[in-house]
Write a protein that holds these residues in place. Structure first.
Motif, PDB file in Angstrom:
ATOM      1  N   LEU A   1       0.782  -1.231   0.066  1.00  0.00           N
ATOM      2  CA  LEU A   1       0.065  -0.055  -0.117  1.00  0.00           C
ATOM      3  C   LEU A   1       1.026   1.142  -0.064  1.00  0.00           C
ATOM      4  N   ALA A   2       1.857   1.316   0.820  1.00  0.00           N
ATOM      5  CA  ALA A   2       2.888   2.280   0.753  1.00  0.00           C
ATOM      6  C   ALA A   2       3.563   2.588  -0.615  1.00  0.00           C
ATOM      7  N   GLU A   3       3.876   1.568  -1.338  1.00  0.00           N
ATOM      8  CA  GLU A   3       4.265   1.663  -2.778  1.00  0.00           C
ATOM      9  C   GLU A   3       3.187   2.187  -3.722  1.00  0.00           C
ATOM     10  N   ALA A   4       1.798   1.839  -3.450  1.00  0.00           N
ATOM     11  CA  ALA A   4       0.753   2.243  -4.257  1.00  0.00           C
ATOM     12  C   ALA A   4       0.666   3.764  -3.824  1.00  0.00           C
ATOM     13  N   LEU A   5       0.783   4.250  -2.758  1.00  0.00           N
ATOM     14  CA  LEU A   5       0.469   5.648  -2.456  1.00  0.00           C
ATOM     15  C   LEU A   5       1.428   6.476  -2.820  1.00  0.00           C
ATOM     16  N   ALA A   6       2.759   5.853  -2.940  1.00  0.00           N
ATOM     17  CA  ALA A   6       3.887   6.821  -3.317  1.00  0.00           C
ATOM     18  C   ALA A   6       3.674   7.256  -4.943  1.00  0.00           C
ATOM     19  N   GLU A   7       3.029   6.066  -5.673  1.00  0.00           N
ATOM     20  CA  GLU A   7       3.098   6.419  -7.283  1.00  0.00           C
ATOM     21  C   GLU A   7       1.743   7.170  -7.225  1.00  0.00           C
ATOM     22  N   LEU A   8       0.825   7.082  -6.338  1.00  0.00           N
ATOM     23  CA  LEU A   8      -0.288   7.990  -6.510  1.00  0.00           C
ATOM     24  C   LEU A   8       0.106   9.414  -6.328  1.00  0.00           C
ATOM     25  N   ALA A   9       0.817   9.576  -5.399  1.00  0.00           N
ATOM     26  CA  ALA A   9       1.244  10.758  -5.064  1.00  0.00           C
ATOM     27  C   ALA A   9       1.939  11.462  -5.936  1.00  0.00           C
ATOM     28  N   ALA A  10       2.855  10.670  -6.741  1.00  0.00           N
ATOM     29  CA  ALA A  10       3.671  11.142  -7.741  1.00  0.00           C
ATOM     30  C   ALA A  10       2.868  11.646  -9.034  1.00  0.00           C
ATOM     31  N   ILE A  11       1.934  10.725  -9.347  1.00  0.00           N
ATOM     32  CA  ILE A  11       1.107  11.267 -10.205  1.00  0.00           C
ATOM     33  C   ILE A  11       0.295  12.511 -10.117  1.00  0.00           C
ATOM     34  N   ASP A  12      -0.361  12.384  -8.712  1.00  0.00           N
ATOM     35  CA  ASP A  12      -1.150  13.691  -8.409  1.00  0.00           C
ATOM     36  C   ASP A  12      -0.356  15.002  -8.293  1.00  0.00           C
ATOM     37  N   ASN A  13       1.044  14.684  -8.065  1.00  0.00           N
ATOM     38  CA  ASN A  13       1.881  15.939  -8.020  1.00  0.00           C
ATOM     39  C   ASN A  13       2.016  16.486  -9.502  1.00  0.00           C
ATOM     40  N   GLU A  14       2.220  15.541 -10.392  1.00  0.00           N
ATOM     41  CA  GLU A  14       2.636  16.124 -11.693  1.00  0.00           C
ATOM     42  C   GLU A  14       1.278  16.580 -12.401  1.00  0.00           C
ATOM     43  N   LEU A  15      -0.085  16.038 -11.982  1.00  0.00           N
ATOM     44  CA  LEU A  15      -1.058  16.533 -12.677  1.00  0.00           C
ATOM     45  C   LEU A  15      -1.362  17.969 -12.080  1.00  0.00           C
ATOM     46  N   SER A  16      -1.128  18.036 -10.721  1.00  0.00           N
ATOM     47  CA  SER A  16      -1.107  19.501  -9.760  1.00  0.00           C
ATOM     48  C   SER A  16      -0.265  20.464 -10.648  1.00  0.00           C
ATOM     49  N   ARG A  17       0.919  20.106 -10.996  1.00  0.00           N
ATOM     50  CA  ARG A  17       2.105  20.982 -11.591  1.00  0.00           C
ATOM     51  C   ARG A  17       1.457  21.334 -12.889  1.00  0.00           C
ATOM     52  N   VAL A  18       0.882  20.754 -13.764  1.00  0.00           N
ATOM     53  CA  VAL A  18       0.375  20.859 -15.019  1.00  0.00           C
ATOM     54  C   VAL A  18      -0.628  21.645 -15.060  1.00  0.00           C
ATOM     55  N   GLY A  19      -1.689  21.384 -13.850  1.00  0.00           N
ATOM     56  CA  GLY A  19      -2.873  22.128 -13.944  1.00  0.00           C
ATOM     57  C   GLY A  19      -2.763  23.365 -13.389  1.00  0.00           C
ATOM     58  N   SER A  20      -1.763  23.568 -12.602  1.00  0.00           N
ATOM     59  CA  SER A  20      -1.572  24.911 -11.802  1.00  0.00           C
ATOM     60  C   SER A  20      -1.006  25.845 -13.065  1.00  0.00           C
ATOM     61  N   TYR A  21      -0.300  25.392 -13.762  1.00  0.00           N
ATOM     62  CA  TYR A  21       0.655  26.188 -14.748  1.00  0.00           C
ATOM     63  C   TYR A  21      -0.379  26.431 -15.769  1.00  0.00           C
ATOM     64  N   ALA A  22      -1.507  25.706 -15.898  1.00  0.00           N
ATOM     65  CA  ALA A  22      -2.489  26.327 -16.948  1.00  0.00           C
ATOM     66  C   ALA A  22      -3.141  27.533 -16.042  1.00  0.00           C
ATOM     67  N   ASN A  23      -3.674  27.104 -15.110  1.00  0.00           N
ATOM     68  CA  ASN A  23      -4.442  28.084 -14.231  1.00  0.00           C
ATOM     69  C   ASN A  23      -3.864  29.267 -13.914  1.00  0.00           C
ATOM     70  N   LEU A  24      -2.717  29.461 -13.750  1.00  0.00           N
ATOM     71  CA  LEU A  24      -1.773  30.591 -13.496  1.00  0.00           C
ATOM     72  C   LEU A  24      -1.945  31.366 -14.748  1.00  0.00           C
ATOM     73  N   ARG A  25      -1.437  30.824 -15.837  1.00  0.00           N
ATOM     74  CA  ARG A  25      -1.493  31.377 -17.186  1.00  0.00           C
ATOM     75  C   ARG A  25      -2.770  32.098 -17.508  1.00  0.00           C
ATOM     76  N   GLU A  26      -3.894  31.263 -17.336  1.00  0.00           N
ATOM     77  CA  GLU A  26      -5.196  31.945 -17.831  1.00  0.00           C
ATOM     78  C   GLU A  26      -5.599  33.154 -16.790  1.00  0.00           C
ATOM     79  N   SER A  27      -4.910  33.017 -15.392  1.00  0.00           N
ATOM     80  CA  SER A  27      -5.491  34.078 -14.435  1.00  0.00           C
ATOM     81  C   SER A  27      -4.943  35.323 -15.036  1.00  0.00           C
ATOM     82  N   VAL A  28      -3.701  35.336 -15.395  1.00  0.00           N
ATOM     83  CA  VAL A  28      -3.075  36.828 -15.972  1.00  0.00           C
ATOM     84  C   VAL A  28      -3.828  37.341 -17.167  1.00  0.00           C
TER      85      VAL A  28
END
Length: 600
Positions: free
Chosen positions: A61-88
């Motif tokens: 489960l720890a291994e699965a959570l680490a992979e899930l966190a890594a995916i979530d982190n990358e999606l958050s980075r890309v999603g934030s980038y798009a949102n930050l661009r659009e906000s200005v």
């Protein structure tokens, strides 16, 4: 890119102070590539772990959570980038296209990953306890436990997938329309500064409610409401559609009321929140006392709405470089570690402060991702109040920075109510420093009155907004359409309850609801400000009492992120949410502020 750091000056109104998003993602093309890679990784996660929770052990489960966190982190980075661009720049076609692509990608990723949450929620209590108590998952234990509170309101996987697929059209489109109208709205206005009529955004007009000239304040508000009036029906339709959709989803999920999803996200019991709002309404008299005093100070028999934030004394202008210095000094007195966080925002161009057409109004701090630094958006207009706004957002930045360093991508975030505590605490640090170092008497008087009125805006006015939302949702639940006139009636009635007979409201203020983004983006967001401000006043009183001994415990609180419940995290700092009198220290502090402003 032209930027202003703590060593380079900026022009008036933070000219040229734009953020640099390149450390997040190089450009829109790379954002699409990274999104595609994250989607592929999501599908691989599904292929590997679907059906595995029934037999998985702690290390697995720890291994699965680490992979899930890594995916979530990358999606958050890309999603934030798009949102930050659009906000200005909400008018850019490239930004719109990228945001739409990211929205679609997020839906696809959610569909691939949703099984994991659903299988976790489907486990019986004994099996779930066995897994979340495993030592290997200690870092995400609270995340796993907290997730299960949504179990009664979670549908089957096909149903959840269908709802996610419809979200961009059913929800995001209306939010985008609202943002486009309110971000691009400009009306001509003569501020009496010798420049004649100039295009003014909503934020520029709102900034003028603190202008020393009464006629300018009055005309600015009148111009704002006149500019909003042609859009009122469209803005109300955006809200009506979103509220109707949320209520329909609540019915499907079996929520007991429209506030329950927000309470669950904040990990706060509904009765605690309602008791807090009741307590605030019982203390409206604190504001009434100040409004009467202020009328006398201004030589008026009674305040009108455009007098509410009229300056008592004239605060000097504050250029952006000085604002940086003041905040760094304020934070540095508390802790060098906290000052270093602020220094990073300035030196690394992670703030966009210049007001301009097409840019979103208001201010925010985006956490971005666990392995990336946060970014701040605001609209700096050379006012002393802007210093406090910047401190507020950098307070969020403190929280995100410390929690991302200590927690996983799954456990770094908190609910809205707790998230507002560090930002409010940062404002108090800055205010105390300003009062100790500012020598100009007029500016000091202005700071004192603005501190009082800032607390009122955070505690009392945000309660008004929460009560407005409650009534709007109740009307929509009863089958009533939320037309502009009906929303205006509700808005005016709740504001009259707050102001009483101490302040006269103009009829134009009936449209005061129409430009507030929190109603559109996150329902019942505003009570988080009330909770945070009252809790923070209690925390700050403890800091004044014990001094440096408080600092390490407070940074530990910031570093804990969302790894425990709010009552556990605040309890460690001496705030007991189960105490019926928990809010009284905050109100006593507000009364002390009023007394100081009266004397000053």
């Amino acid at each position: 890119m032209t930027t202003a750091t703590d060593t380079t000056p900026s022009g008036p109104r933070a000219a040229g102070v734009h953020w640099d998003l390149s450390p997040l993602v190089a450009d829109a093309a790379q954002a699409r590539e990274r999104l595609a890679a994250a989607l592929e990784r999501s599908r691989a996660f599904e292929a590997r772990y679907r059906g595995a929770l029934a037999t998985i052990d702690g290390p697995g489960l720890a291994e699965a959570l680490a992979e899930l966190a890594a995916i979530d982190n990358e999606l958050s980075r890309v999603g934030s980038y798009a949102n930050l661009r659009e906000s200005v720049d909400v008018t850019s076609e490239e930004n719109k296209d990228l945001a739409a692509a990211v929205d679609r990608g997020m839906v696809e990723a959610s569909n691939a990953l949703r099984f994991f949450d659903l299988e976790w929620l489907a486990l019986d209590e004994d099996r779930a306890r066995e897994l979340h108590d495993a030592p290997e998952v200690a870092a995400d234990r609270h995340y796993l436990i907290a997730l299960r509170r949504f179990a009664p309101h979670t549908l089957s996987e096909p149903e959840e997938r269908m709802l996610a697929e419809r979200s961009p059209a059913a929800v995001s489109a209306w939010q985008t329309l609202f943002g486009q109208i309110t971000s691009t709205l400009e009306v001509p206005f003569d501020a009496g500064d010798g420049e004649g009529e100039q295009p003014h955004t909503i934020d520029r007009l709102l900034a003028l409610v603190r202008h020393p000239g009464r006629d300018v304040r009055r005309r600015a508000l009148e111009t704002l409401y006149e500019g909003l009036a042609p859009h009122a029906d469209t803005l109300s339709h955006c809200y009506d559609t979103l509220v109707g959709d949320r209520l329909a989803m609540d019915k499907l999920r079996g929520y007991g009321g429209p506030m329950e999803p927000t309470h669950l996200r904040n990990e706060l019991p509904g009765p605690v929140v309602e008791a807090m709002l009741d307590a605030v309404e019982r203390h409206y008299g604190i504001a009434h006392r100040w409004f009467r005093v202020k009328a006398g100070l201004l030589g008026l028999e009674r305040l009108e709405l455009h007098d509410q934030y009229a300056p008592i004394g004239e605060a000097r202008a504050v250029a952006y470089p000085e604002a940086q210095r003041l905040i760094r000094e304020s934070f540095g007195r508390f802790s060098p570690r906290v000052e270093d966080v602020a220094r990073g925002f300035f030196a690394e161009s992670r703030i966009d402060a210049e007001p301009r057409a097409g840019k979103r109004g208001g201010a925010f701090c985006a956490p971005v991702a666990q392995d990336a630094s946060p970014y701040v958006l605001m609209n700096f207009t050379d006012k002393m109040d802007d210093v406090m706004t910047l401190a507020h957002e950098l307070g969020h930045g403190m929280h995100f920075t410390f929690s991302s360093a200590a927690q996983t991508a799954l456990s770094m975030g908190t609910g809205l109510a707790l998230a507002e505590v560090p930002s409010t605490f940062a404002e108090l640090l800055t205010f105390d420093h300003l009062m100790e170092t500012e020598s100009d008497p007029s500016t000091r008087r202005s700071l004192l009155s603005e501190r009082v009125e800032g607390s009122f805006a955070t505690v009392f006015r945000q309660t008004v907004l929460a009560r407005y939302e409650q009534r709007a949702y109740a009307l929509r639940a009863e089958g009533g359409t939320l037309t502009a006139d009906r929303l205006s009636d509700i808005w005016f009635a709740e504001n009259e309850k707050y102001y009483g007979d101490t302040l006269l409201l103009p009829q134009g203020y009936r449209l005061g609801w129409s430009y507030i983004p929190h109603f559109i983006s996150t329902r019942f967001y505003t009570y988080a400000y009330v909770f945070a401000h009252l809790a923070t006043l209690a925390l700050y009183a403890r800091y004044r009492e014990i001094g440096a001994g408080f600092v390490d415990a407070y940074i530990a609180f910031l570093s804990a992120g969302g790894s425990a419940t709010p009552d556990e995290l605040l309890g460690g700092l001496g705030v007991d949410l189960s105490d019926p009198g928990v809010w009284e220290p905050g109100f006593r502090e507000m009364e002390r502020m009023v007394e100081a402003a009266e004397a000053g």
